[in-house]
Design an enzyme around this catalytic site. Structure first.
Site, PDB file in Angstrom:
ATOM      1  N   HIS A   1       0.187  -3.222 -21.424  1.00 38.83           N
ATOM      2  CA  HIS A   1      -0.267  -2.869 -20.114  1.00 38.83           C
ATOM      3  C   HIS A   1      -1.816  -2.732 -19.895  1.00 38.83           C
ATOM      4  CE1 HIS A   1       0.818   1.252 -22.028  1.00 38.83           C
ATOM      5  NE2 HIS A   1      -0.132   1.664 -21.188  1.00 38.83           N
TER       6      HIS A   1
ATOM      7  N   ARG B   1       0.667   0.586  -9.096  1.00 41.10           N
ATOM      8  CA  ARG B   1      -0.334   1.675  -9.077  1.00 41.10           C
ATOM      9  C   ARG B   1       0.258   2.773 -10.278  1.00 41.10           C
ATOM     10  NH1 ARG B   1      -3.915   0.778  -5.727  1.00 41.10           N
ATOM     11  NH2 ARG B   1      -3.247  -0.458  -3.842  1.00 41.10           N
TER      12      ARG B   1
ATOM     13  N   ILE C   1       0.783   6.367 -11.955  1.00 43.77           N
ATOM     14  CA  ILE C   1       1.289   7.517 -11.189  1.00 43.77           C
ATOM     15  C   ILE C   1       0.185   8.695 -11.086  1.00 43.77           C
ATOM     16  CG2 ILE C   1       2.432   8.424 -13.176  1.00 43.77           C
ATOM     17  CD1 ILE C   1       4.921   8.798 -11.330  1.00 43.77           C
TER      18      ILE C   1
ATOM     19  N   ASN D   1      -4.924   0.423 -23.922  1.00 42.04           N
ATOM     20  CA  ASN D   1      -4.612   1.320 -25.061  1.00 42.04           C
ATOM     21  C   ASN D   1      -3.469   0.750 -26.032  1.00 42.04           C
ATOM     22  OD1 ASN D   1      -6.597   3.462 -23.951  1.00 42.04           O
ATOM     23  ND2 ASN D   1      -5.091   4.123 -22.339  1.00 42.04           N
TER      24      ASN D   1
HETATM   25  P1  5GP Z   1      -1.161   4.512 -21.826  1.00 40.20           P
HETATM   26  O1  5GP Z   1      -1.331   5.847 -22.212  1.00 40.20           O
HETATM   27  O2  5GP Z   1       0.123   4.074 -22.287  1.00 40.20           O
HETATM   28  O3  5GP Z   1      -2.191   3.552 -21.873  1.00 40.20           O
HETATM   29  O4  5GP Z   1      -1.079   4.773 -20.217  1.00 40.20           O
HETATM   30  C1  5GP Z   1       0.238   4.933 -19.646  1.00 40.20           C
HETATM   31  C2  5GP Z   1       0.083   5.007 -18.186  1.00 40.20           C
HETATM   32  O5  5GP Z   1       1.217   5.013 -17.403  1.00 40.20           O
HETATM   33  C3  5GP Z   1      -0.470   6.329 -17.941  1.00 40.20           C
HETATM   34  O6  5GP Z   1      -1.928   6.246 -17.299  1.00 40.20           O
HETATM   35  C4  5GP Z   1       0.621   7.133 -16.817  1.00 40.20           C
HETATM   36  O7  5GP Z   1      -0.225   7.925 -15.830  1.00 40.20           O
HETATM   37  C5  5GP Z   1       1.264   5.958 -16.552  1.00 40.20           C
HETATM   38  N1  5GP Z   1       2.716   6.238 -15.985  1.00 40.20           N
HETATM   39  C6  5GP Z   1       3.682   6.830 -16.877  1.00 40.20           C
HETATM   40  N2  5GP Z   1       4.643   6.988 -16.404  1.00 40.20           N
HETATM   41  C7  5GP Z   1       4.867   6.307 -15.003  1.00 40.20           C
HETATM   42  C8  5GP Z   1       5.547   5.884 -14.296  1.00 40.20           C
HETATM   43  O8  5GP Z   1       6.832   6.145 -14.072  1.00 40.20           O
HETATM   44  N3  5GP Z   1       5.076   5.222 -13.209  1.00 40.20           N
HETATM   45  C9  5GP Z   1       3.795   4.916 -13.002  1.00 40.20           C
HETATM   46  N4  5GP Z   1       3.294   4.306 -12.035  1.00 40.20           N
HETATM   47  N5  5GP Z   1       2.862   5.098 -14.020  1.00 40.20           N
HETATM   48  C10 5GP Z   1       3.481   5.758 -14.909  1.00 40.20           C
END
Ligand code: 5GP
EC number: 3.6.1.17
Length: 123
Positions: free
Chosen positions: A106, A34, A36, A93
């Protein structure tokens, strides 16, 4: 383009068990947990277990088994979350323009409510 993987990124630490996560699904090739900071009732991140920065990196260098395993994991997560029927959004992204925060591939699986249009038209 050649990619350098930063093994200190937060998802690498999650994969090594150094940081806790709320796991939804795990297989040989993927981990799903999930987000965060959820953007909707269901917001799960699906990551390959291998050290891949982005979809471009992954699709160039991953094995067929990794590619298949990752795609199957995404489908499993959607079914487990109960979003397959009503629908969801799958987002990767990527890079600077895509505003990628964590440099480990991801896929965000977001659902559980109507999500609206994806992007506003360019002005
Ligand atoms: P991005 O912007 O790289 O597509 O998304 C990164 C995602 O990782 C964000 O939605 C953020 O909330 C999530 N995220 C960042 N740090 C953590 C973490 O330590 N644990 C979890 N479960 N999600 C994280």
């Amino acid at each position: 383009m050649a990619y350098t993987y930063d093994d200190q990124n937060i998802f690498a630490k999650i994969l090594r068990g150094e940081i806790p996560n709320d796991t939804v699904y795990e297989s040989d090739h993927a981990l799903a947990f999930r987000d965060i900071s959820p953007a909707a009732p269901s917001h799960v991140l699906v990551i390959p277990k291998g050290p891949y920065v982005s979809m471009d990196h992954f699709t160039q260098e991953a094995s067929d088994a990794e590619l298949i395993g990752f795609m199957r994991a995404i489908g499993e997560v959607c079914r487990l979350e109960g979003v397959s029927e009503k629908g969801f959004r799958a987002i990767a992204n990527t890079g600077e323009h895509g505003v990628q925060e964590v440099p480990h591939l991801h896929i965000h699986i977001i659902g559980g409510r109507p999500l609206g249009r994806m992007l506003s038209p360019a002005t």
